[in-house]
Design an enzyme around this catalytic site. Structure first.
Site, short mmCIF file in Angstrom:
data_model
loop_
_atom_site.label_atom_id
_atom_site.label_comp_id
_atom_site.label_asym_id
_atom_site.label_seq_id
_atom_site.Cartn_x
_atom_site.Cartn_y
_atom_site.Cartn_z
N LYS A 147 0.81 -1.22 0.00
CA LYS A 147 0.00 0.00 0.00
C LYS A 147 0.85 1.27 0.00
O LYS A 147 2.03 1.27 0.36
CB LYS A 147 -0.95 -0.02 1.19
CG LYS A 147 -2.05 -1.10 1.11
CD LYS A 147 -3.04 -0.80 0.00
CE LYS A 147 -4.08 -1.91 -0.17
NZ LYS A 147 -5.05 -1.94 0.91
N ARG A 181 -4.39 -10.20 4.12
CA ARG A 181 -4.47 -10.31 2.66
C ARG A 181 -3.14 -9.80 2.10
O ARG A 181 -2.76 -8.65 2.35
CB ARG A 181 -5.65 -9.49 2.13
CG ARG A 181 -5.81 -9.58 0.62
CD ARG A 181 -7.15 -9.02 0.15
NE ARG A 181 -7.36 -7.65 0.60
CZ ARG A 181 -8.44 -7.25 1.28
NH1 ARG A 181 -9.37 -8.11 1.60
NH2 ARG A 181 -8.55 -5.98 1.64
#
Length: 202
Positions: A147, A181
């Protein structure tokens, strides 16, 4: 994206994934796409808008009796807000929707939505204060893999963020995350198992 286009893109891929024999999650906010995918063998619905966009999606999830991942999201990031209060309020609305649709509590997973509608600093805060969401009494999922907040801490392109991803996921698990995840599955599993072994030896 139109419903027909989502299904068109999924049609050649989903059956192959289902044939692998492991649970497959369909990532959609559209009830018709979810119904098609679940009828085609998908086992989990992941809604990045937490059941708050398509009014028919909660009913579809309840009818199929599948696990649902409720993710926090915002139209845009607002650095002035208390992001944890916003996440908690969002989850409360989503859980009310789920309850009215008849989705069983044991089929619900909460995801704070790292990188979705948040500044990098708010994504960091969501991981740091994840334990505060345990008050909902439901499993927490964190997807911090590659991210943008990692790039804010130490600039690196997405495919060079493995170290930051693993660090974030280790902290998330310590904060109460039950599901991670990740893109780099083997490396993440190794890191988590090593951390668990060290922790159990204390």
């Amino acid at each position: 994206m139109p419903i027909e286009e989502e299904i068109h893109r999924l049609a050649p891929v989903l059956p192959v994934a289902v044939a692998l024999g492991v649970p497959v999650s369909i990532d959609t906010m559209k009830a018709k796409v979810a119904a098609w995918a679940l009828a085609s063998g998908a086992a989990i619905v992941n809604d990045v808008w937490g059941l708050q966009r398509d009014g028919d999606l909660p009913r579809v999830c309840a009818d199929f009796g599948v696990p649902v991942i409720i993710m926090h999201n915002r139209e845009s990031a607002d650095p002035s807000i208390d992001i944890m209060a916003d996440i908690a309020a969002f989850f409360s609305r989503s859980l009310d929707i789920a309850a009215r649709a008849g989705i069983a509590p044991h089929n619900i997973v909460l995801d704070p939505g790292i990188g979705f509608g948040k500044t990098p600093e708010q994504s960091i805060t969501a991981i740091a204060r994840l334990a505060g969401l345990k008050s909902f009494g439901l499993p927490l999922l964190v997807g911090a893999s590659r991210k943008r907040f990692i790039d804010r801490i130490l600039p690196a392109p997405p495919d060079r963020r493995l170290g930051g991803s693993i660090a974030a996921h280790l902290v998330a698990v310590m904060g109460g995350a039950a599901i991670i995840r990740a893109h780099d599955v083997a490396e993440t599993v190794q890191a988590l198992r090593v951390a668990a072994a060290i922790e159990s030896a204390r």
